[in-house]
Design an enzyme around this catalytic site. Structure first.
Site, PDB file in Angstrom:
ATOM      1  N   ASP A   1     -30.929 119.286  29.303  1.00 31.96           N
ATOM      2  CA  ASP A   1     -30.278 120.439  28.708  1.00 31.96           C
ATOM      3  C   ASP A   1     -29.320 119.983  27.606  1.00 31.96           C
ATOM      4  O   ASP A   1     -28.385 119.231  27.858  1.00 31.96           O
ATOM      5  CB  ASP A   1     -29.511 121.185  29.809  1.00 31.96           C
TER       6      ASP A   1
ATOM      7  N   THR B   1     -30.225 125.221  22.517  1.00 30.40           N
ATOM      8  CA  THR B   1     -29.114 124.352  22.144  1.00 30.40           C
ATOM      9  C   THR B   1     -29.603 123.074  21.476  1.00 30.40           C
ATOM     10  O   THR B   1     -29.081 122.684  20.427  1.00 30.40           O
ATOM     11  CB  THR B   1     -28.254 123.973  23.367  1.00 30.40           C
ATOM     12  N   THR B   2     -30.612 122.435  22.072  1.00 30.35           N
ATOM     13  CA  THR B   2     -31.125 121.207  21.485  1.00 30.35           C
ATOM     14  C   THR B   2     -31.654 121.496  20.087  1.00 30.35           C
ATOM     15  O   THR B   2     -31.352 120.780  19.123  1.00 30.35           O
ATOM     16  CB  THR B   2     -32.257 120.630  22.361  1.00 30.35           C
TER      17      THR B   2
ATOM     18  N   ASP C   1     -30.293 129.162  32.000  1.00 31.56           N
ATOM     19  CA  ASP C   1     -31.029 129.365  30.742  1.00 31.56           C
ATOM     20  C   ASP C   1     -31.989 130.540  30.869  1.00 31.56           C
ATOM     21  O   ASP C   1     -32.083 131.383  29.982  1.00 31.56           O
ATOM     22  CB  ASP C   1     -31.853 128.113  30.385  1.00 31.56           C
TER      23      ASP C   1
HETATM   24  N1  LIG Z   1     -45.774 125.096  26.440  1.00 33.49           N
HETATM   25  C1  LIG Z   1     -45.176 124.778  25.314  1.00 33.49           C
HETATM   26  N2  LIG Z   1     -45.844 124.248  24.297  1.00 33.49           N
HETATM   27  C2  LIG Z   1     -45.202 123.919  23.151  1.00 33.49           C
HETATM   28  N3  LIG Z   1     -43.902 124.098  22.936  1.00 33.49           N
HETATM   29  C3  LIG Z   1     -43.180 124.628  23.911  1.00 33.49           C
HETATM   30  C4  LIG Z   1     -43.764 125.001  25.153  1.00 33.49           C
HETATM   31  N4  LIG Z   1     -42.784 125.497  25.934  1.00 33.49           N
HETATM   32  C5  LIG Z   1     -41.645 125.436  25.207  1.00 33.49           C
HETATM   33  N5  LIG Z   1     -41.867 124.925  23.991  1.00 33.49           N
HETATM   34  C6  LIG Z   1     -40.915 124.716  22.887  1.00 33.49           C
HETATM   35  O1  LIG Z   1     -39.880 123.845  23.277  1.00 33.49           O
HETATM   36  C7  LIG Z   1     -38.713 124.128  22.505  1.00 33.49           C
HETATM   37  C8  LIG Z   1     -37.511 124.255  23.400  1.00 33.49           C
HETATM   38  O2  LIG Z   1     -37.285 123.048  24.060  1.00 33.49           O
HETATM   39  P1  LIG Z   1     -35.991 122.827  24.945  1.00 33.49           P
HETATM   40  O3  LIG Z   1     -36.091 121.443  25.471  1.00 33.49           O
HETATM   41  O4  LIG Z   1     -35.849 123.933  25.922  1.00 33.49           O
HETATM   42  O5  LIG Z   1     -34.813 122.851  23.899  1.00 33.49           O
HETATM   43  P2  LIG Z   1     -33.684 123.926  23.607  1.00 33.49           P
HETATM   44  O6  LIG Z   1     -32.452 123.334  24.220  1.00 33.49           O
HETATM   45  O7  LIG Z   1     -33.588 123.958  22.124  1.00 33.49           O
HETATM   46  O8  LIG Z   1     -34.069 125.219  24.203  1.00 33.49           O
HETATM   47  C9  LIG Z   1     -38.999 125.423  21.780  1.00 33.49           C
HETATM   48  O9  LIG Z   1     -39.282 125.169  20.437  1.00 33.49           O
HETATM   49  C10 LIG Z   1     -40.207 125.971  22.503  1.00 33.49           C
HETATM   50  O10 LIG Z   1     -41.004 126.792  21.673  1.00 33.49           O
HETATM   51 MG   LIG Z   2     -34.702 125.645  26.152  1.00 32.44          MG
END
Ligand SMILES: Nc1ncnc2c1ncn2[C@@H]1O[C@H](COP(=O)(O)OP(=O)(O)O)[C@@H](O)[C@H]1O
Ligand SMILES: [Mg+2]
Length: 545
Positions: free
Chosen positions: A64, A97-98, A393
């Protein structure tokens, strides 16, 4: 002699450091980029987790973004601003956030390339602002409206937010719980729905596994019934909520009582017992059969309460008391003598249950149906903690969609679409601003690029394929990290709230422009030497030569 011509003299306290112009800018950008680099590898479902060890040796394992940045200790002011980006993102929408930190880092890194080509930062800042406004319009345009009470759509949004977490195996079950909880507390105001996540209580208890996580329509107290002689289950509960100790008050000064006969001693003890007995009696007289007390309760009072068959909990948290008051319709009374039957709250059932090795008190079927609790279980404390963050989240993204019922498909698809439109838009602008909008477009593509990198794919191949597919009008082409190819993210049901993506643009642009505007860093001297941020150089002005 003209003053304007004189050599500028700046008097700083001893130990202060100052860096200006390009040097200051370069240092700030470097520090911010290091922060972005540090979270990059955790983006997306194939992202890695981080193990964070604090100064006391406590370990947190998470992917996270906000948690990572909260735990690492950064000292550089620009690095701190990046940490703020994650906080803003989390507070506003609860996810992304990331992404926002990575995008901010990339905006800065691209800006530096232009600065090195002698484009003034102000021009870049203006261009970035224009690009951000345009990006928000594009996102609005491609967003897909959904019904805010459509459980299936909301579930997919919740599942996407948990895809990148350690608990992703259990995300289907957790998503159901989260969606039910949010819809349970949602209130319709006019045409819109309002959701206050404070109405959802999240309690965690290590033990069992994540599959043991449950939604409770009511409130859970991490407390046990105080006395073994008390009932453990009360139906049609009339609940007294007290915020005063049920003890004989100690005098403020040392008092001395002269007791000169056994009779006097007995009378004194009797008097004390009577006072304590009357406390229990006063509560029973109101018709209460459950007592939740925020303060301590004397053993003797517990004994009398047990005789009155009153289920009692002591030392409840203040926040829990407030929730109880709201949920049961009771009033928190601070003086026992003021307690009346009108002050009692109501719940259909109050019961102590054994959860793992501990006991917890459940208050169900409350007067106000808008209160729910999620009880999180998991094999170890670390799993429970990470599950709690993931549920947080998920609650946030579901709330976001209920509040603003529009979604986007993820996997980098919206970023590619925004970049494509920005490149078209750039054509309409004059020379240097055009450059700024173009680099904004390149910067935002860091999202699909990083998703591809983290999935072990060739980012250059993927990016060119994505650009080409979007040119052909396939808005939702993104990185399918599981199959390792370009795919339709809408078909893959990778749903995300429009609100999250919009906030990413806003927070990242704001942070990047703020950092770009700084050309003078004056830092007061510290007792110790300034540390360099984790992962590399970039201390205060002139910190790395
Ligand atoms: N099944 C998937 N295939 C491709 N991308 C995905 C999938 N599930 C989530 N994502 C992408 O992962 C990213 C979010 O990653 P995450 O580690 O949760 O970071 P953040 O803290 O920014 O939410 C988003 O761009 C989302 O569209
Ligand atoms: Mg996320």
């Amino acid at each position: 002699m003209s003053i304007g011509q004189s050599v500028p003299v700046l008097i700083l306290k001893e130990g202060s450091t100052r860096s200006r112009g390009r040097e200051a800018q370069h240092n700030n950008i470097m520090a911010a980029r290091i922060i972005a680099e540090s979270v990059k590898s955790s983006l997306g479902p194939k992202g890695m987790d981080k193990m964070l060890v604090d100064s006391l040796g406590d370990v947190t394992i998470t992917s996270d973004g906000r948690t990572i940045l909260d735990e690492i200790d950064v000292e550089h002011p620009a690095a701190k601003m990046m940490v703020e980006v994650a906080k803003t993102q989390d507070d506003e929408v609860g996810d992304g956030t990331t992404t926002s930190v990575i995008v901010a880092g990339e905006l800065l890194s691209k800006a530096e390339e232009l600065i090195n080509k002698n484009v003034h930062p102000t021009v870049i800042i203006d261009g970035y602002r224009k690009a951000a406004d345009r990006a928000l319009e594009v996102l609005e345009k491609i967003a897909i409206p959904v019904d805010p009470t459509d459980k299936e759509a909301l579930k997919k949004v919740a599942m996407t937010s948990m895809a990148s977490k350690i608990v992703s195996e259990n995300r289907e079950q957790l998503a159901d719980i989260v969606v039910d909880a949010v819809l349970y507390v949602a209130r319709k105001v006019g045409e819109e729905y309002r959701v206050d996540l404070d109405d959802i209580m999240v309690e965690k208890k290590p033990g069992e596994s994540v599959t043991g996580t449950k939604l409770i329509k009511g409130i859970v107290l991490d407390k046990e019934v105080v006395h073994s002689g008390m009932p453990k289950r009360v139906e049609n509960a009339k609940i007294a909520l007290l915020n005063c100790p049920l003890e004989v008050e100690k005098t403020e000064f040392d008092a001395k009582i002269n007791i000169d006969s056994p009779e006097a001693m007995e009378a004194f003890l009797k008097e004390e017992e009577n006072m304590l007995r009357s406390m229990a009696g006063k509560i029973a007289a109101t018709g209460a059969n459950v007592l939740i007390c925020q303060k301590g309760i004397d053993d003797m009072v517990q004994h009398f309460l047990a005789r009155e068959k009153i289920l009692t909990v002591r030392r409840a948290k203040k926040s829990d008391m407030e929730k109880l008051a709201k949920a049961t319709g009771g009033r928190i009374v601070t003086n026992l003598d003021d307690l009346k039957s009108e002050d009692l709250g109501y719940a259909a059932l109050v019961e102590e249950r054994k959860i793992g090795d501990d006991k917890m008190v459940f208050i169900e079927g409350c007067k106000d149906p808008h209160s729910v609790a999620i009880l999180i279980r998991g094999g170890t404390e670390r799993i429970v903690d990470e599950a709690e963050r993931s549920v947080h989240d998920a609650l946030c993204v579901v709330r976001d969609v209920v509040r603003e019922p529009k979604i986007l498909a993820g996997g980098g698809a919206p970023e590619i679409e925004v970049a494509r439109e920005l490149r078209e838009y750039a054509e309409s602008l004059p020379g240097r601003e055009q450059l700024a909008v173009q680099i904004f477009a390149e910067a935002i593509e860091v999202v699909p690029v990083t998703l591809a990198e983290n999935a072990g794919l060739d980012p250059i191949d993927i990016l060119s394929e994505l650009r080409a597919t979007h040119e052909k009008g396939q808005t939702w082409a993104g990185v399918d990290v599981f199959e390792g190819k370009v795919n339709d993210m809408l078909k893959l049901e990778v749903y995300e709230p429009l609100a999250v993506k919009k906030q990413v643009i806003k927070s990242a642009t704001e942070a990047a422009t703020m950092i770009l505007k700084i050309d003078d860093v004056i830092a007061a001297g510290k007792a110790k030497m300034p540390k360099t941020p984790p992962g590399g150089p970039g201390g205060y002005g002139g910190g790395f030569a």
